[in-house]
Design a protein around this motif. Structure first.
Motif, PDB file in Angstrom:
ATOM      1  N   SER A  56    -153.540 -53.908 -19.377  1.00 50.00           N
ATOM      2  CA  SER A  56    -152.477 -52.907 -19.303  1.00 50.00           C
ATOM      3  C   SER A  56    -151.400 -53.161 -20.351  1.00 50.00           C
ATOM      4  N   ALA A  57    -151.077 -54.433 -20.610  1.00 49.80           N
ATOM      5  CA  ALA A  57    -150.050 -54.760 -21.604  1.00 49.80           C
ATOM      6  C   ALA A  57    -150.479 -54.353 -22.995  1.00 49.80           C
ATOM      7  N   VAL A  58    -151.773 -54.504 -23.294  1.00 54.52           N
ATOM      8  CA  VAL A  58    -152.279 -54.111 -24.613  1.00 54.52           C
ATOM      9  C   VAL A  58    -152.306 -52.592 -24.742  1.00 54.52           C
ATOM     10  N   ILE A  59    -152.804 -51.904 -23.710  1.00 54.17           N
ATOM     11  CA  ILE A  59    -152.896 -50.439 -23.771  1.00 54.17           C
ATOM     12  C   ILE A  59    -151.509 -49.807 -23.897  1.00 54.17           C
ATOM     13  N   ASP A  60    -150.549 -50.349 -23.173  1.00 57.35           N
ATOM     14  CA  ASP A  60    -149.194 -49.783 -23.194  1.00 57.35           C
ATOM     15  C   ASP A  60    -148.444 -50.085 -24.486  1.00 57.35           C
ATOM     16  N   GLY A  61    -148.987 -50.971 -25.332  1.00 53.21           N
ATOM     17  CA  GLY A  61    -148.302 -51.303 -26.595  1.00 53.21           C
ATOM     18  C   GLY A  61    -147.037 -52.098 -26.386  1.00 53.21           C
TER      19      GLY A  61
ATOM     20  N   GLY B 234    -165.635 -43.136 -24.484  1.00 51.04           N
ATOM     21  CA  GLY B 234    -164.826 -42.043 -25.012  1.00 51.04           C
ATOM     22  C   GLY B 234    -163.478 -41.906 -24.348  1.00 51.04           C
ATOM     23  N   LEU B 235    -163.036 -42.931 -23.612  1.00 52.61           N
ATOM     24  CA  LEU B 235    -161.749 -42.852 -22.934  1.00 52.61           C
ATOM     25  C   LEU B 235    -160.620 -43.157 -23.905  1.00 52.61           C
ATOM     26  N   GLU B 236    -159.584 -42.324 -23.862  1.00 53.08           N
ATOM     27  CA  GLU B 236    -158.462 -42.468 -24.787  1.00 53.08           C
ATOM     28  C   GLU B 236    -157.764 -43.814 -24.631  1.00 53.08           C
ATOM     29  N   ILE B 237    -157.644 -44.314 -23.408  1.00 48.67           N
ATOM     30  CA  ILE B 237    -156.911 -45.567 -23.207  1.00 48.67           C
ATOM     31  C   ILE B 237    -157.619 -46.729 -23.901  1.00 48.67           C
ATOM     32  N   GLY B 238    -158.951 -46.700 -23.935  1.00 44.89           N
ATOM     33  CA  GLY B 238    -159.683 -47.752 -24.638  1.00 44.89           C
ATOM     34  C   GLY B 238    -159.417 -47.722 -26.127  1.00 44.89           C
ATOM     35  N   LEU B 239    -159.450 -46.527 -26.707  1.00 50.46           N
ATOM     36  CA  LEU B 239    -159.173 -46.375 -28.141  1.00 50.46           C
ATOM     37  C   LEU B 239    -157.749 -46.801 -28.460  1.00 50.46           C
TER      38      LEU B 239
ATOM     39  N   PRO C  21    -151.290 -28.159 -42.355  1.00 47.06           N
ATOM     40  CA  PRO C  21    -152.198 -28.523 -41.263  1.00 47.06           C
ATOM     41  C   PRO C  21    -151.882 -29.912 -40.708  1.00 47.06           C
ATOM     42  N   CYS C  22    -152.293 -30.145 -39.481  1.00 45.99           N
ATOM     43  CA  CYS C  22    -152.117 -31.454 -38.855  1.00 45.99           C
ATOM     44  C   CYS C  22    -153.080 -32.461 -39.495  1.00 45.99           C
ATOM     45  N   THR C  23    -152.627 -33.700 -39.606  1.00 39.82           N
ATOM     46  CA  THR C  23    -153.484 -34.762 -40.118  1.00 39.82           C
ATOM     47  C   THR C  23    -154.004 -35.595 -38.959  1.00 39.82           C
ATOM     48  N   TYR C  24    -155.057 -36.357 -39.235  1.00 42.53           N
ATOM     49  CA  TYR C  24    -155.635 -37.200 -38.194  1.00 42.53           C
ATOM     50  C   TYR C  24    -154.623 -38.226 -37.708  1.00 42.53           C
ATOM     51  N   ASP C  25    -153.916 -38.875 -38.655  1.00 44.67           N
ATOM     52  CA  ASP C  25    -152.944 -39.898 -38.278  1.00 44.67           C
ATOM     53  C   ASP C  25    -151.805 -39.306 -37.441  1.00 44.67           C
TER      54      ASP C  25
ATOM     55  N   ILE D  87    -149.415 -38.910 -31.991  1.00 39.56           N
ATOM     56  CA  ILE D  87    -148.948 -38.104 -30.863  1.00 39.56           C
ATOM     57  C   ILE D  87    -149.752 -38.442 -29.612  1.00 39.56           C
ATOM     58  N   SER D  88    -151.077 -38.584 -29.790  1.00 42.80           N
ATOM     59  CA  SER D  88    -151.948 -38.905 -28.663  1.00 42.80           C
ATOM     60  C   SER D  88    -151.594 -40.263 -28.053  1.00 42.80           C
ATOM     61  N   ASN D  89    -151.414 -41.275 -28.894  1.00 43.53           N
ATOM     62  CA  ASN D  89    -151.081 -42.613 -28.386  1.00 43.53           C
ATOM     63  C   ASN D  89    -149.754 -42.618 -27.646  1.00 43.53           C
ATOM     64  N   GLU D  90    -148.783 -41.876 -28.166  1.00 46.58           N
ATOM     65  CA  GLU D  90    -147.479 -41.814 -27.517  1.00 46.58           C
ATOM     66  C   GLU D  90    -147.581 -41.143 -26.152  1.00 46.58           C
ATOM     67  N   LEU D  91    -148.354 -40.075 -26.075  1.00 47.77           N
ATOM     68  CA  LEU D  91    -148.519 -39.372 -24.804  1.00 47.77           C
ATOM     69  C   LEU D  91    -149.214 -40.253 -23.773  1.00 47.77           C
ATOM     70  N   LEU D  92    -150.232 -41.009 -24.199  1.00 48.13           N
ATOM     71  CA  LEU D  92    -150.936 -41.904 -23.296  1.00 48.13           C
ATOM     72  C   LEU D  92    -150.010 -42.998 -22.767  1.00 48.13           C
ATOM     73  N   SER D  93    -149.181 -43.538 -23.691  1.00 44.37           N
ATOM     74  CA  SER D  93    -148.233 -44.582 -23.278  1.00 44.37           C
ATOM     75  C   SER D  93    -147.223 -44.034 -22.276  1.00 44.37           C
TER      76      SER D  93
END
Length: 630
Positions: free
Chosen positions: A16-21, A54-59, A185-189, A194-200
């Motif tokens: 959890s500590a790693v996933i939460d950054g 394919g789970l976002e939290i793992g990535l 256009p949106c970039t991958y980075d 945005i995705s990582n921030e939302l997951l956190s």
């Protein structure tokens, strides 16, 4: 050189500590200076397993390890990987605590501080005698999200996809437009950040949570925003959709009649229907608040939970992944009303019906383009005979307004368009609440369930006018009196003529009507015209004189010679010209009995009865057996 309160600290983080950054965040803030970070191989294995599914939290967790590795290369921290890699069974049993046990063992062996963002993990570690550091985000310190930059007051949803300019649905409920909100256009980075921030945020904010996590797809609820994140292989590229409510209406803001308000407050089965984006959930939220204010106990069943309701109304999600379990708990809670958001799958309708039949007032939200379409979605999922007990009111929402309300009633009648009394059957009658006008009927016809529009709802094709004219011209060649024709389908017509014209049109053995059907290419049902109407309608002329006493004038009497068949059990008189009519049967001029001809044109007489002996005796001596209209 930066200074920090935790210089030289030896750390073993859990998953959890790693996933939460948490670690990289603390290092960037100047804490954990020169810290030794020992990441257990068990953490890496669990993150890898999650990423492979394919789970976002793992990535996200692997991205955090990559970030820590970069910090180690820059000399900010010391990083290594410790412990043994867990077995397949241990990874498979991660939810039962196997991985967490391995991580704690690493902390014990290294005499390190156990860092976690999970309260349960911290309690177990303390019970084991470990030095524990529970790091959780402070809700008061939450700043704006990266995705907030795309929102303006009139934007209800933002759609982000790699290599595509950001798009949004903008406007009010009644006038929504899908527009581009940025040219670049949106970039991958950018989307990944945005995705990582939302997951956190979903993990660290107590008012946010994960709703769904599948291979390539995650659904989050962050405060009042619902976020769907899609990744390959589920989608062709990374995509984020963020939806938030822009309309919040009180129940009193809707223009509702007192009759409808009374129905809503009477613990009924109600469906709130409408197309996507029409304002169904907004109305459902208003109804929930209204019922709560009336003093009812109101709960909701949602997946995901996005109804905007006050804290007094508890919102329930699928328990252990199944709404059936949620329903079991709710029946013990005994709510007066349950708002079931998104009744869509067969299991949803079954749960809705089960709770309604248990006596709970149920209000379901259903996608449908018409009010009657919501009712049709019940067919095949709920027994036809109990549909009115499960749902008796359908409220159709269009552009944020109550556009139509239909009510359901159960009765036994002859369906509209049918005329024979023996066709009566159980019928569900769908009517407009305000006008009382019947609009649809639902009944069984053979093995099929029919939803038949009636009244103004019945669809009439322009080509039927021409077809009715052709049928009338042909029938008029045989009938001397007036002819009424009504097309009931592309291949069927109802023809009404005067009583004395029926034999001429049907013909002996039905041969004449058979020839007419071949000429026109359609099936024709011939019925007697309504005499009461013909007397009132000037187009029909003066009514024919009839005897005031019993019977007809001698010139009006028409006899029919039946075809007589004999079976082991019955003597059958066949007179298809007189189907469904009341008749008298004669042997010569001698009256024998009266009967009603079946709709197939038969009169059945039991062999061995006195009537059968009389008919057979008359035939033996050459007397003609005749059938005459009663």
């Amino acid at each position: 050189m930066r200074t920090g309160m935790s210089e030289g600290l030896r750390i073993v983080p859990d998953t959890s500590a790693v996933i939460d950054g948490i670690l990289s965040e603390k290092i960037e803030q100047g804490e954990f200076v020169d810290a030794e970070i020992h990441v257990p191989e068990a953490v890496v294995a669990e993150l890898e397993a999650q990423a492979n599914r394919g789970l976002e939290i793992g990535l996200k967790g692997l991205e955090e390890l990559k970030k820590l590795q970069k910090m180690a290369e820059d000399g900010e921290i010391y990083l290594d990987f410790t412990g043994e890699r867990p077995s397949y069974n241990q990874i498979r049993l991660a939810s039962d605590g196997e991985i967490d046990a391995l991580i704690r063992e690493s902390a014990i062996e290294l005499d390190a501080t156990f860092v976690t963002g999970d309260k349960v993990h911290s309690l177990v570690a303390k019970a084991k005698g470990l030095d524990v550091l529970l790091l959780r985000a402070d809700p008061e310190k939450f700043g704006p999200l990266l995705v907030d930059q795309f929102f303006e007051p009139d934007i209800m949803s933002v759609h982000l996809k790699n290599k595509v300019p950001p798009m949004a649905k903008r406007g009010s409920i009644g006038d929504v437009k899908y527009v581009k909100i940025r040219d670049d256009p949106c970039t991958y980075d950018e989307i990944k950040a945005i995705s990582n921030e939302l997951l956190s945020r979903a993990r660290s904010d107590r008012d946010s949570f994960f709703e769904i996590s599948f291979n390539g797809a995650s659904v989050l609820q962050i405060r009042d925003m619902r976020i769907a994140i899609a990744n390959p292989p589920f989608s062709d590229d990374i995509e984020i959709t963020v939806v938030r409510p822009i309309a919040s209406m009180r129940f009193e803001d809707y223009r509702l009649s007192d009759v409808l308000k009374e129905r809503i407050g009477a613990q009924r089965g109600i469906l709130i229907s409408g197309p996507p984006g029409s304002g169904k959930s907004t109305f459902a939220s208003g109804v929930a608040v209204y019922l709560n204010d009336l003093g009812f106990v109101v709960k909701t069943m949602e997946s995901p939970r996005d109804l905007q309701v006050p804290p007094e109304i508890t919102q329930y999600a699928p328990l252990d992944g199944r709404l059936e379990n949620t329903a079991d708990v709710l029946l013990l809670v005994r709510p007066d009303y349950t708002i079931y958001d998104e009744v869509r799958k067969t299991v949803d309708f079954e749960i809705f019906a089960d709770m309604r039949l248990a006596g709970v007032g149920m209000i379901g939200v259903v996608h449908a383009n018409r009010a009657v379409d919501a009712i049709q979605r019940l067919i095949g999922r709920v027994e036809l005979g109990v549909i009115p007990q499960v749902v008796d009111t359908v409220i159709f929402i269009d552009k944020g307004e109550v556009a139509k309300v239909q009510i359901l009633e159960f009765t036994v009648k002859v369906p509209s368009g049918m005329t024979e009394a023996d066709l009566a059957r159980p019928v569900i009658l769908i009517s407009d609440l305000e006008t009382g006008a019947s609009e649809f009927e639902i009944y069984t016809y053979g093995e099929q369930i029919v939803v038949m529009p009636i009244g103004d709802q019945a669809t009439r094709k322009p080509s039927w006018d021409l077809a009715e004219g052709n049928v009338k011209n042909v029938i008029s060649d045989y009938a001397k009196g007036p002819v009424e024709v009504e097309m009931t389908s592309d291949h069927r017509a109802l023809v009404k003529v005067k009583e004395k014209d029926l034999p001429r049109i049907i013909g002996k053995g039905g041969r004449t009507i058979g020839d007419i059907e071949k000429i026109l290419g359609i099936h024709i049902d011939v019925r007697e015209i309504d005499e009461s109407k013909s007397k009132q309608d000037p187009d029909f002329g003066s009514p024919e004189p009839r005897n005031a006493g019993y019977g007809r004038q001698e010139s009006d009497i028409i006899d029919f010679r039946p075809i007589i068949e004999r079976t082991k059990r019955h003597l059958i008189l066949k007179v298809p010209e007189l189907a469904t009519r009341d008749v008298e049967v004669y042997a010569g001029e001698e009256f024998i009995f009266t009967a009603t001809v079946s709709r197939h044109g038969d009169i059945k007489i039991r062999v061995g009865s006195d009537v059968a002996y009389e008919i057979l005796g008359a035939m033996d001596v050459g007397k003609p057996v005749m059938v005459r209209l009663d």
